[in-house]
Design a protein around this motif. Sequence first.
Motif, PDB file in Angstrom:
ATOM      1  N   PHE A   1      -8.452  12.946   7.111  1.00 60.40           N
ATOM      2  CA  PHE A   1      -7.547  12.532   6.029  1.00 60.40           C
ATOM      3  C   PHE A   1      -6.691  11.342   6.464  1.00 60.40           C
ATOM      4  O   PHE A   1      -6.557  10.358   5.718  1.00 60.40           O
ATOM      5  CB  PHE A   1      -6.641  13.696   5.622  1.00 60.40           C
ATOM      6  N   MET A   2      -6.119  11.415   7.661  1.00 61.04           N
ATOM      7  CA  MET A   2      -5.252  10.330   8.123  1.00 61.04           C
ATOM      8  C   MET A   2      -6.040   9.035   8.330  1.00 61.04           C
ATOM      9  O   MET A   2      -5.553   7.943   8.005  1.00 61.04           O
ATOM     10  CB  MET A   2      -4.555  10.736   9.424  1.00 61.04           C
ATOM     11  N   SER A   3      -7.256   9.146   8.844  1.00 61.91           N
ATOM     12  CA  SER A   3      -8.080   7.951   9.050  1.00 61.91           C
ATOM     13  C   SER A   3      -8.482   7.339   7.715  1.00 61.91           C
ATOM     14  O   SER A   3      -8.469   6.110   7.545  1.00 61.91           O
ATOM     15  CB  SER A   3      -9.335   8.308   9.855  1.00 61.91           C
ATOM     16  N   ALA A   4      -8.863   8.191   6.758  1.00 65.77           N
ATOM     17  CA  ALA A   4      -9.212   7.692   5.421  1.00 65.77           C
ATOM     18  C   ALA A   4      -8.016   6.999   4.781  1.00 65.77           C
ATOM     19  O   ALA A   4      -8.155   5.963   4.124  1.00 65.77           O
ATOM     20  CB  ALA A   4      -9.704   8.840   4.546  1.00 65.77           C
TER      21      ALA A   4
ATOM     22  N   LEU B   1      -4.510   5.922  -2.219  1.00 66.09           N
ATOM     23  CA  LEU B   1      -5.123   7.251  -2.252  1.00 66.09           C
ATOM     24  C   LEU B   1      -6.482   7.221  -2.946  1.00 66.09           C
ATOM     25  O   LEU B   1      -7.392   7.968  -2.573  1.00 66.09           O
ATOM     26  CB  LEU B   1      -4.198   8.244  -2.959  1.00 66.09           C
ATOM     27  N   PHE B   2      -6.617   6.354  -3.948  1.00 66.11           N
ATOM     28  CA  PHE B   2      -7.910   6.223  -4.629  1.00 66.11           C
ATOM     29  C   PHE B   2      -8.988   5.763  -3.653  1.00 66.11           C
ATOM     30  O   PHE B   2     -10.079   6.347  -3.596  1.00 66.11           O
ATOM     31  CB  PHE B   2      -7.784   5.233  -5.794  1.00 66.11           C
TER      32      PHE B   2
ATOM     33  N   SER C   1       0.800  -1.232   0.000  1.00 68.52           N
ATOM     34  CA  SER C   1       0.000   0.000   0.000  1.00 68.52           C
ATOM     35  C   SER C   1       0.829   1.276   0.000  1.00 68.52           C
ATOM     36  O   SER C   1       0.370   2.309  -0.510  1.00 68.52           O
ATOM     37  CB  SER C   1      -0.929   0.008   1.214  1.00 68.52           C
ATOM     38  N   LEU C   2       2.030   1.224   0.551  1.00 73.51           N
ATOM     39  CA  LEU C   2       2.859   2.429   0.663  1.00 73.51           C
ATOM     40  C   LEU C   2       4.256   2.264   0.073  1.00 73.51           C
ATOM     41  O   LEU C   2       4.945   3.259  -0.178  1.00 73.51           O
ATOM     42  CB  LEU C   2       3.005   2.835   2.141  1.00 73.51           C
ATOM     43  N   GLY C   3       4.674   1.024  -0.142  1.00 64.95           N
ATOM     44  CA  GLY C   3       6.066   0.764  -0.524  1.00 64.95           C
ATOM     45  C   GLY C   3       6.398   0.998  -1.977  1.00 64.95           C
ATOM     46  O   GLY C   3       7.561   0.936  -2.362  1.00 64.95           O
TER      47      GLY C   3
ATOM     48  N   LEU D   1      -6.544   6.539  -9.553  1.00 68.60           N
ATOM     49  CA  LEU D   1      -6.507   7.813  -8.826  1.00 68.60           C
ATOM     50  C   LEU D   1      -6.808   8.950  -9.798  1.00 68.60           C
ATOM     51  O   LEU D   1      -6.147   9.088 -10.819  1.00 68.60           O
ATOM     52  CB  LEU D   1      -5.140   8.006  -8.174  1.00 68.60           C
ATOM     53  N   ASN D   2      -7.799   9.753  -9.461  1.00 71.55           N
ATOM     54  CA  ASN D   2      -8.284  10.751 -10.412  1.00 71.55           C
ATOM     55  C   ASN D   2      -8.503  12.106  -9.760  1.00 71.55           C
ATOM     56  O   ASN D   2      -8.163  12.307  -8.589  1.00 71.55           O
ATOM     57  CB  ASN D   2      -9.576  10.248 -11.060  1.00 71.55           C
ATOM     58  N   LEU D   3      -9.091  13.004 -10.531  1.00 71.86           N
ATOM     59  CA  LEU D   3      -9.270  14.386 -10.095  1.00 71.86           C
ATOM     60  C   LEU D   3     -10.112  14.508  -8.829  1.00 71.86           C
ATOM     61  O   LEU D   3     -10.017  15.513  -8.114  1.00 71.86           O
ATOM     62  CB  LEU D   3      -9.932  15.179 -11.232  1.00 71.86           C
ATOM     63  N   THR D   4     -10.906  13.505  -8.523  1.00 73.80           N
ATOM     64  CA  THR D   4     -11.737  13.553  -7.308  1.00 73.80           C
ATOM     65  C   THR D   4     -10.874  13.680  -6.057  1.00 73.80           C
ATOM     66  O   THR D   4     -11.319  14.245  -5.053  1.00 73.80           O
ATOM     67  CB  THR D   4     -12.616  12.295  -7.206  1.00 73.80           C
ATOM     68  N   PHE D   5      -9.647  13.169  -6.099  1.00 71.70           N
ATOM     69  CA  PHE D   5      -8.750  13.293  -4.942  1.00 71.70           C
ATOM     70  C   PHE D   5      -8.481  14.766  -4.629  1.00 71.70           C
ATOM     71  O   PHE D   5      -8.485  15.174  -3.457  1.00 71.70           O
ATOM     72  CB  PHE D   5      -7.441  12.558  -5.214  1.00 71.70           C
TER      73      PHE D   5
END
Length: 368
Positions: free
Chosen positions: A300-303, A59-60, A48-50, A199-203
């Motif tokens: 944000f951090m929880s999401a 992020l999506f 997920s992060l690596g 991951l798109n513009l909605t972010f």
Amino acid sequence: MNSELPRWATNIALPLFNLLSAMLVAAGVIYLLGESPLEALGILLKSSLGNIEGFGYTLFYATTFIFTGLSVSIAMQAGLFNIGSDGQMYLGGLGLTLVMLQFDASLPAWILIPLALSAAALFGAAWAFLPGYLQAKRGSHVVVTTIMFNFIAASLMNFIIITYMIPAGEQNPASRVFAEAGWLPRLNSWIPGFGDTPLNLTFIVALLCLVAYGVLVWRTRWGYALRAAGKSSHAALYAGISISTVIIVTMLVSGAFAGVAAMNMLAGSMHYLSLNFTSGAGFIGIAVALMGRQHPIGIFMSALLFGILIQGGSDLSLEKSNIPPETFVFIQGLIILFCGAMENMYAPALSRVLNLSRTLKAKGASHV
């Protein structure tokens, strides 16, 4: 007891303790399944992060949870517990799809996408209006009505999609695919490192909504009325604040946030409306709001945490067959349990530690 604690302890220490408790229980379950919890954690974080592509997927998923977390959080600010975000997101998807199916062949993207976004927000707000109205005018508890509206939304969408939206000759319970004018731009067109991720513009819209939420709640007159009503409705009423107006408007805004969450999945990734596209995102929003303490940074951090669990958990289940995908639904439930029903479990102990620390400091100062 919680009110005696400093803000850093309430907003940072307690959520961290609760999260660690949930993770420890989850580690015990993974161990009982015959796998190493540390190895499983390593795979989850690496997936997920690596790497940048995995991070794009994280992020999506987090984008949707930001919107549903905002939906639940703004209602909580007014003392309301809106657990109907899933149904409101569902109806938001319907509004978006109706615009796409009607205009995607005739309108340019720069008009079509804002119009679809507005429809998603409008349909989500409309689905939240009646529970808000019933709470404000009839005293019907919003928890009960929003639960029921989730089921009504699911049944209604099932009827609409199957009866009216399946293209001729198709069996899949879904609408036709939107024209490319209705596809949101993906961020990999600007940042190639994200690879082929949805991951798109909605972010970017989600980040702007977090800022707007913070300004609205803590920097406006309406936000003051919202928080006042949430803290003490009797005091707010005495101060001249219309509680019924606060409830109705708050539920409209809450529903609009949930409705816009549909943009990420439908316009940003799937490009068609299907049954159960929400995948329980509205219920994850409850955990996001609870764990994030209804603060923009916390949300944000929880999401992001739940995005990590979804993305990392998917790869972990593929690599470790002993760990079924349902394990991560269980972990999500643990986080809700510890950050919701048991959120103040560590408050008395933390309060005693802080009081002891203050006493020792006071004694030390008196001897100097």
